[in-house]
Design a protein around this motif. Structure first.
Motif, PDB file in Angstrom:
ATOM      1  N   ALA A   1       0.832  -1.209   0.000  1.00 36.78           N
ATOM      2  CA  ALA A   1       0.000   0.000   0.000  1.00 36.78           C
ATOM      3  C   ALA A   1       0.864   1.256   0.000  1.00 36.78           C
ATOM      4  CB  ALA A   1      -0.927  -0.005   1.211  1.00 36.78           C
ATOM      5  N   LEU A   2       1.930   1.251   0.799  1.00 38.67           N
ATOM      6  CA  LEU A   2       2.852   2.396   0.828  1.00 38.67           C
ATOM      7  C   LEU A   2       3.457   2.637  -0.545  1.00 38.67           C
ATOM      8  CD1 LEU A   2       4.809   1.987   4.185  1.00 38.67           C
ATOM      9  CD2 LEU A   2       3.588   4.034   3.453  1.00 38.67           C
ATOM     10  N   ALA A   3       3.982   1.566  -1.145  1.00 41.51           N
ATOM     11  CA  ALA A   3       4.637   1.711  -2.444  1.00 41.51           C
ATOM     12  C   ALA A   3       3.640   2.179  -3.502  1.00 41.51           C
ATOM     13  CB  ALA A   3       5.268   0.386  -2.855  1.00 41.51           C
ATOM     14  N   PHE A   4       2.459   1.598  -3.494  1.00 49.12           N
ATOM     15  CA  PHE A   4       1.447   1.972  -4.484  1.00 49.12           C
ATOM     16  C   PHE A   4       1.062   3.444  -4.335  1.00 49.12           C
ATOM     17  CE2 PHE A   4      -2.645   2.339  -6.495  1.00 49.12           C
ATOM     18  CZ  PHE A   4      -2.578   1.471  -7.581  1.00 49.12           C
ATOM     19  N   ASP A   5       0.811   3.863  -3.113  1.00 53.91           N
ATOM     20  CA  ASP A   5       0.387   5.245  -2.883  1.00 53.91           C
ATOM     21  C   ASP A   5       1.498   6.246  -3.208  1.00 53.91           C
ATOM     22  OD1 ASP A   5      -2.040   4.276  -2.097  1.00 53.91           O
ATOM     23  OD2 ASP A   5      -1.782   4.702   0.035  1.00 53.91           O
ATOM     24  N   ILE A   6       2.733   5.920  -2.848  1.00 53.20           N
ATOM     25  CA  ILE A   6       3.842   6.837  -3.106  1.00 53.20           C
ATOM     26  C   ILE A   6       4.079   6.996  -4.602  1.00 53.20           C
ATOM     27  CG2 ILE A   6       6.349   7.142  -2.859  1.00 53.20           C
ATOM     28  CD1 ILE A   6       6.013   5.751  -0.074  1.00 53.20           C
ATOM     29  N   VAL A   7       4.135   5.875  -5.326  1.00 55.84           N
ATOM     30  CA  VAL A   7       4.327   5.966  -6.778  1.00 55.84           C
ATOM     31  C   VAL A   7       3.152   6.691  -7.424  1.00 55.84           C
ATOM     32  CG1 VAL A   7       4.480   4.635  -8.919  1.00 55.84           C
ATOM     33  CG2 VAL A   7       5.828   3.941  -6.923  1.00 55.84           C
ATOM     34  N   SER A   8       1.933   6.403  -6.994  1.00 55.06           N
ATOM     35  CA  SER A   8       0.758   7.063  -7.572  1.00 55.06           C
ATOM     36  C   SER A   8       0.807   8.567  -7.351  1.00 55.06           C
ATOM     37  CB  SER A   8      -0.520   6.485  -6.956  1.00 55.06           C
ATOM     38  OG  SER A   8      -0.671   5.118  -7.261  1.00 55.06           O
ATOM     39  N   SER A   9       1.220   8.983  -6.161  1.00 54.97           N
ATOM     40  CA  SER A   9       1.308  10.408  -5.869  1.00 54.97           C
ATOM     41  C   SER A   9       2.399  11.079  -6.708  1.00 54.97           C
ATOM     42  CB  SER A   9       1.586  10.626  -4.382  1.00 54.97           C
ATOM     43  OG  SER A   9       1.613  11.994  -4.066  1.00 54.97           O
ATOM     44  N   LEU A  10       3.544  10.426  -6.820  1.00 55.86           N
ATOM     45  CA  LEU A  10       4.625  10.984  -7.636  1.00 55.86           C
ATOM     46  C   LEU A  10       4.225  11.032  -9.110  1.00 55.86           C
ATOM     47  CD1 LEU A  10       7.642   9.223  -5.898  1.00 55.86           C
ATOM     48  CD2 LEU A  10       7.217  11.690  -5.943  1.00 55.86           C
ATOM     49  N   TYR A  11       3.488  10.033  -9.558  1.00 57.46           N
ATOM     50  CA  TYR A  11       2.976  10.050 -10.932  1.00 57.46           C
ATOM     51  C   TYR A  11       2.073  11.271 -11.134  1.00 57.46           C
ATOM     52  CZ  TYR A  11       0.696   8.449 -15.224  1.00 57.46           C
ATOM     53  OH  TYR A  11       0.220   8.364 -16.513  1.00 57.46           O
ATOM     54  N   GLY A  12       1.239  11.533 -10.150  1.00 57.93           N
ATOM     55  CA  GLY A  12       0.369  12.704 -10.225  1.00 57.93           C
ATOM     56  C   GLY A  12       1.136  14.010 -10.258  1.00 57.93           C
ATOM     57  N   GLN A  13       2.356  13.988  -9.745  1.00 61.73           N
ATOM     58  CA  GLN A  13       3.211  15.178  -9.754  1.00 61.73           C
ATOM     59  C   GLN A  13       4.026  15.303 -11.043  1.00 61.73           C
ATOM     60  OE1 GLN A  13       3.501  17.659  -7.571  1.00 61.73           O
ATOM     61  NE2 GLN A  13       2.073  16.868  -6.057  1.00 61.73           N
ATOM     62  N   GLY A  14       3.896  14.328 -11.917  1.00 61.97           N
ATOM     63  CA  GLY A  14       4.562  14.426 -13.216  1.00 61.97           C
ATOM     64  C   GLY A  14       5.692  13.448 -13.454  1.00 61.97           C
ATOM     65  N   LEU A  15       6.024  12.606 -12.478  1.00 61.21           N
ATOM     66  CA  LEU A  15       7.087  11.631 -12.667  1.00 61.21           C
ATOM     67  C   LEU A  15       6.573  10.458 -13.492  1.00 61.21           C
ATOM     68  CD1 LEU A  15       9.843  12.296 -11.342  1.00 61.21           C
ATOM     69  CD2 LEU A  15       7.960  13.327 -10.091  1.00 61.21           C
TER      70      LEU A  15
ATOM     71  N   THR B   1      10.478 -12.020   0.964  1.00 59.15           N
ATOM     72  CA  THR B   1       9.064 -11.636   1.000  1.00 59.15           C
ATOM     73  C   THR B   1       8.915 -10.139   0.734  1.00 59.15           C
ATOM     74  OG1 THR B   1       8.663 -13.375   2.621  1.00 59.15           O
ATOM     75  CG2 THR B   1       6.960 -11.702   2.387  1.00 59.15           C
ATOM     76  N   HIS B   2       9.806  -9.354   1.304  1.00 66.48           N
ATOM     77  CA  HIS B   2       9.820  -7.898   1.113  1.00 66.48           C
ATOM     78  C   HIS B   2       9.977  -7.564  -0.371  1.00 66.48           C
ATOM     79  CE1 HIS B   2      11.059  -3.727   2.296  1.00 66.48           C
ATOM     80  NE2 HIS B   2      11.847  -3.833   1.241  1.00 66.48           N
ATOM     81  N   LEU B   3      10.962  -8.179  -1.018  1.00 68.02           N
ATOM     82  CA  LEU B   3      11.211  -7.911  -2.434  1.00 68.02           C
ATOM     83  C   LEU B   3      10.032  -8.370  -3.290  1.00 68.02           C
ATOM     84  CD1 LEU B   3      13.023  -7.003  -4.756  1.00 68.02           C
ATOM     85  CD2 LEU B   3      14.098  -9.272  -4.703  1.00 68.02           C
ATOM     86  N   SER B   4       9.483  -9.540  -2.988  1.00 67.77           N
ATOM     87  CA  SER B   4       8.341 -10.042  -3.761  1.00 67.77           C
ATOM     88  C   SER B   4       7.154  -9.095  -3.674  1.00 67.77           C
ATOM     89  CB  SER B   4       7.929 -11.426  -3.256  1.00 67.77           C
ATOM     90  OG  SER B   4       8.938 -12.380  -3.523  1.00 67.77           O
ATOM     91  N   ALA B   5       6.931  -8.504  -2.502  1.00 68.75           N
ATOM     92  CA  ALA B   5       5.827  -7.559  -2.343  1.00 68.75           C
ATOM     93  C   ALA B   5       6.030  -6.327  -3.226  1.00 68.75           C
ATOM     94  CB  ALA B   5       5.695  -7.142  -0.877  1.00 68.75           C
ATOM     95  N   LEU B   6       7.264  -5.843  -3.298  1.00 67.41           N
ATOM     96  CA  LEU B   6       7.553  -4.680  -4.135  1.00 67.41           C
ATOM     97  C   LEU B   6       7.405  -5.014  -5.618  1.00 67.41           C
ATOM     98  CD1 LEU B   6      10.603  -3.076  -2.278  1.00 67.41           C
ATOM     99  CD2 LEU B   6       8.238  -2.240  -2.336  1.00 67.41           C
ATOM    100  N   ILE B   7       7.819  -6.213  -6.006  1.00 67.01           N
ATOM    101  CA  ILE B   7       7.647  -6.627  -7.398  1.00 67.01           C
ATOM    102  C   ILE B   7       6.162  -6.739  -7.737  1.00 67.01           C
ATOM    103  CG2 ILE B   7       7.987  -8.525  -9.026  1.00 67.01           C
ATOM    104  CD1 ILE B   7      10.682  -9.043  -7.626  1.00 67.01           C
ATOM    105  N   ASP B   8       5.379  -7.309  -6.820  1.00 68.07           N
ATOM    106  CA  ASP B   8       3.937  -7.421  -7.041  1.00 68.07           C
ATOM    107  C   ASP B   8       3.298  -6.061  -7.284  1.00 68.07           C
ATOM    108  OD1 ASP B   8       3.915 -10.154  -6.803  1.00 68.07           O
ATOM    109  OD2 ASP B   8       3.106 -10.200  -4.769  1.00 68.07           O
TER     110      ASP B   8
END
Length: 240
Positions: free
Chosen positions: A87-101, A114-121
């Motif tokens: 959820a953190l990764a999704f929200d952060i990337v989505s917000s940065l995308y909204g800022q133009g990245l 498990t940590h890496l797999s979650a980020l890949i997912d």
């Protein structure tokens, strides 16, 4: 460009130079009796800052928590659920995308499976959500182990061992409290373990005794150079 240090006009000006951002993911996790709990966060943040000194790129504020299963019983480890990380990764990337990245490098200093797999997912989910974005997900350890294979003396070295101790001796020597004994965990294959410290008492995976600040400086330089090559490839690759 370190995002938390920018003003609004500086952020806008930065978008004229690049649409690429690196997001450092770390952990608050035991690293033996000699390294700080912030080791993984320090690794990812430090190479991000060094990369920003070499090329136009945004560096997002680090996330200092991760999914830490093998070390969950060790004092000081603060683990989050995979759902929380995603959820953190999704929200952060989505917000940065909204800022133009548009180009995202999710670089994690914590290399737990498990940590890496979650980020890949979540990276795969984001590729579907935003058709014009590019995403890379990788561990800082991947680069250090591969690029530094001629420097690393300890076979199978991983957590709080030769590699990580060398890196912190170079970047944050004031945080290193002596050294630790060579150790490798002894988890039974295929069996889930409730008392994980019983199988891994010291929290070291490798040999900190072979670490040096000089080796850490060379490893860091190799990691930054490899990361720059990855960003070049990500920014110029055709859509596929």
């Amino acid at each position: 460009m370190i995002i938390e240090e920018l003003t609004m006009p500086e952020f806008v000006a930065g978008l004229e130079k690049t649409r690429t951002v690196l997001i450092p993911f770390g952990a608050t996790e035991e690293h033996g009796p000699h390294l700080p709990l912030s080791t993984d966060t320090l690794h990812a943040t430090e190479v991000g800052r060094k990369l920003a000194a070499r090329r136009p790129i945004f560096i997002a504020p680090p996330i200092p928590y991760g999914v830490c299963r093998s070390t969950s019983c060790h004092p000081g480890t603060i683990s989050i659920r995979t759902e929380t990380l995603k959820a953190l990764a999704f929200d952060i990337v989505s917000s940065l995308y909204g800022q133009g990245l548009r180009t995202f490098v999710l670089l994690t200093g914590h290399a737990g499976g498990t940590h890496l797999s979650a980020l890949i997912d979540v990276g795969e989910e984001l590729l579907v959500r935003f058709a014009d974005c590019r995403i890379a997900v990788l561990t800082e350890y991947m680069l250090a182990a591969k690029e530094g294979r001629g420097l690393i003396e300890t076979e199978g070295d991983s957590h709080a061992g030769e590699i990580e101790t060398s890196r912190i001796l170079h970047s944050h020597p004031q945080l290193v409290k002596g050294t630790a004994a060579r150790e490798f965990p002894d988890f039974p294959a295929g069996i889930l373990v409730r008392n994980k410290r019983r199988c891994w008492p010291g929290g070291v995976w490798g040999d900190p005794g072979k670490a040096s600040a000089e080796k850490g400086a060379r490893l860091e330089g190799l990691v930054v150079a490899a990361l720059e090559r990855l960003v070049d490839q990500l920014e110029t690759m055709e859509d596929y």
